[in-house]
Design a protein around this motif. Structure first.
Motif, mmCIF file in Angstrom:
data_model
loop_
_atom_site.group_PDB
_atom_site.id
_atom_site.type_symbol
_atom_site.label_atom_id
_atom_site.label_comp_id
_atom_site.label_asym_id
_atom_site.label_seq_id
_atom_site.Cartn_x
_atom_site.Cartn_y
_atom_site.Cartn_z
ATOM 1 N N ALA A 360 0.820 -1.214 0.000
ATOM 2 C CA ALA A 360 0.000 0.000 0.000
ATOM 3 C C ALA A 360 0.854 1.264 0.000
ATOM 4 O O ALA A 360 0.315 2.374 0.064
ATOM 5 N N GLY A 361 2.179 1.093 -0.069
ATOM 6 C CA GLY A 361 3.078 2.240 -0.146
ATOM 7 C C GLY A 361 3.682 2.641 1.177
ATOM 8 O O GLY A 361 4.335 3.690 1.272
ATOM 9 N N GLY A 362 3.512 1.817 2.209
ATOM 10 C CA GLY A 362 4.017 2.166 3.536
ATOM 11 C C GLY A 362 5.498 1.881 3.709
ATOM 12 O O GLY A 362 6.073 1.021 3.038
ATOM 13 N N ASN A 363 6.110 2.612 4.629
ATOM 14 C CA ASN A 363 7.512 2.411 5.007
ATOM 15 C C ASN A 363 7.537 1.418 6.163
ATOM 16 O O ASN A 363 7.100 1.730 7.268
ATOM 17 N N VAL A 364 8.043 0.196 5.909
ATOM 18 C CA VAL A 364 7.947 -0.850 6.929
ATOM 19 C C VAL A 364 9.187 -1.735 6.917
ATOM 20 O O VAL A 364 9.709 -2.093 5.864
ATOM 21 N N TYR A 365 9.651 -2.064 8.126
ATOM 22 C CA TYR A 365 10.762 -2.987 8.328
ATOM 23 C C TYR A 365 10.248 -4.200 9.088
ATOM 24 O O TYR A 365 9.415 -4.079 9.991
#
Length: 447
Positions: A360-365
């Protein structure tokens, strides 16, 4: 042995004058009441202080029963230091002593775990002083209603999700007043472990939270137990209705345990009978949760993960299971059960969450904490991340969780993990050149 050097410090805030403790480079303003509540009612924001607030002698805690497993694996609870309080809306602020008036420090808000049933924000094993001192950050620890008081409901007499509403009030307080302590109100990270991580994941999709935080760190959240809990919760609510008017809160905390849902009827989710409830404020319907998380993809930076042997905390410490499965082929069966249940409750849900968020375009680690073979007592079990994040060797000295693991190993990996998590809290990103602990695997999830 170094004797702590304790002095007092005065915070002049727009909420009021607070007398805090100054100890070994950290200033602690503890047990600040951010809200009040009546039983089974939503919290009411705390009013500014009319007189100065003094560091309390005992720590307020939601009425609860002692967990023998927690006593064994983490350590004895010093009950003489705690005061049961049914209206448990308190927070504590930890700030570095070395500070200039022009600084705005990143803020980490700790939401404790405990199956939405036990614990509080201010336990010795989660005292953030080492982290605050090392990384020049502010940490705020939050206490909120638990168990039958905070996470079971279904009608107007006993609304669900009151613990979530408590945390939201705490976040509003922090947003309003943290700048008075030197914190950056525009740089707030929520950090939660176990049910605290579950609460944070659901705060992301709650009503009334816009602008209250910018990023989240979700550790060991049991997201695999979040599904189709409605029937179980309704049964539990009905069975505990007779306790609604009981004046003795400690008796309530003791009696409800006789009514908990059966695992044989509801499966693994009955092992955590309290939880966030979909379809009631501030949450959406369960079938809309994933889409709502996706809608938040541009709003919050996310760091999510787990320990590689989470359920060993429960399975490999059971005397009954070890009697039959403690060696030989039985141990292989037990190891397989740990792998399967860890992936079902923690691993696969964390991966799916991260992948959906990234798509969905999120910044995730996404991360995993592993164990070393020479220290493989029960592996990287549930809660092994806590001494890494908080340090505090003295508080963890009797923990069965760390049996045969040298504290030097915990400390060396902890310093690196605390630096990495603080980097994420400052920027929402992790540099490829930042040092990683040897027990950590972490990657940015991209599509």
């Amino acid at each position: 042995m170094t004797v702590p050097q304790t002095k007092t410090h005065i915070f002049q805030t727009s909420f009021g004058k607070m007398i805090a403790l100054k100890e070994n480079g950290v200033i602690k303003a503890k047990s600040i009441r951010y809200a009040r509540s009546e039983r089974f009612k939503r919290p009411v924001p705390g009013k500014p202080l009319e007189s100065e607030m003094i560091f309390p002698h005992k720590t307020p805690v939601c009425p609860q029963t002692i967990s023998p497993l927690v006593e064994k694996m983490i350590g004895p609870t010093p009950i003489e230091n705690f005061e049961p309080d049914e209206s448990t809306q308190f927070l504590s602020v930890f700030r570095p002593e070395t500070f200039t008036n022009h600084e705005k420090l990143p803020v980490v808000v700790w939401i404790h775990g405990g199956s939405h049933e036990i614990g509080c924000g201010d336990l010795p094993t989660s005292d953030p002083s080492e982290w605050v001192r090392e990384q020049q950050i502010i940490v705020v620890t939050v206490s909120y209603r638990l168990g039958i008081f905070g996470f079971l409901g279904g009608d107007e007499n006993r609304p669900p999700n009151l613990g979530l509403f408590d945390i939201i009030e705490a976040l509003k307080w922090i947003k309003t007043y943290i700048s008075d302590f030197g914190g950056d109100a525009e740089n707030i990270t929520l950090l939660g472990q176990s049910s605290g991580g579950d609460a944070i994941a659901h705060l992301m999709i709650s009503e009334g939270i816009d602008g209250l935080f910018q990023r989240v760190i979700i550790q060991s959240a049991p997201l695999g137990l979040r599904h189709t809990r409605q029937k179980m919760s309704a049964e539990f609510l009905k069975k505990t209705e007779f306790l609604r008017g009981e004046p003795d809160a400690l008796k309530i905390a003791d009696e409800y345990r006789k009514q908990v849902p059966a695992v044989i009827k509801y499966g693994l989710k009955a092992a955590m009978p309290f939880g966030t409830q979909y379809g009631f404020p501030p949450l959406c319907q369960e079938n809309k949760a994933i889409d709502t998380w996706k809608l938040k993809a541009g709003q919050y930076d996310v760091l999510i993960g787990l320990n590689d042997n989470e359920t060993a905390f429960y399975l490999k410490t059971s005397d009954a299971l070890n009697k039959y499965f403690g060696k030989g082929i039985g141990l292989k069966i037990l190891d397989k059960a740990v792998r399967k249940t860890t992936e079902f409750i923690y691993g696969k849900p964390a991966e799916e969450f991260a992948e959906n968020y990234a798509r969905a375009g999120g910044n995730v680690y996404l991360f995993r904490i592993h164990s070393k073979s020479e220290y493989h007592h029960i592996g990287a079990a549930h809660c092994i991340d806590l001494p890494l994040i908080f340090g505090n060797e003295q508080a963890w000295k009797s923990a069965g969780l760390l049996k045969d693991i040298p504290w030097s190993f915990v400390h060396e990996n902890g310093i690196k993990l605390r630096a990495l998590w603080a980097e994420f809290a400052r920027t929402g990103n992790l540099s490829a050149t930042s040092e990683r602990p040897e027990i950590l695997m972490i990657r940015k999830v991209e599509f």
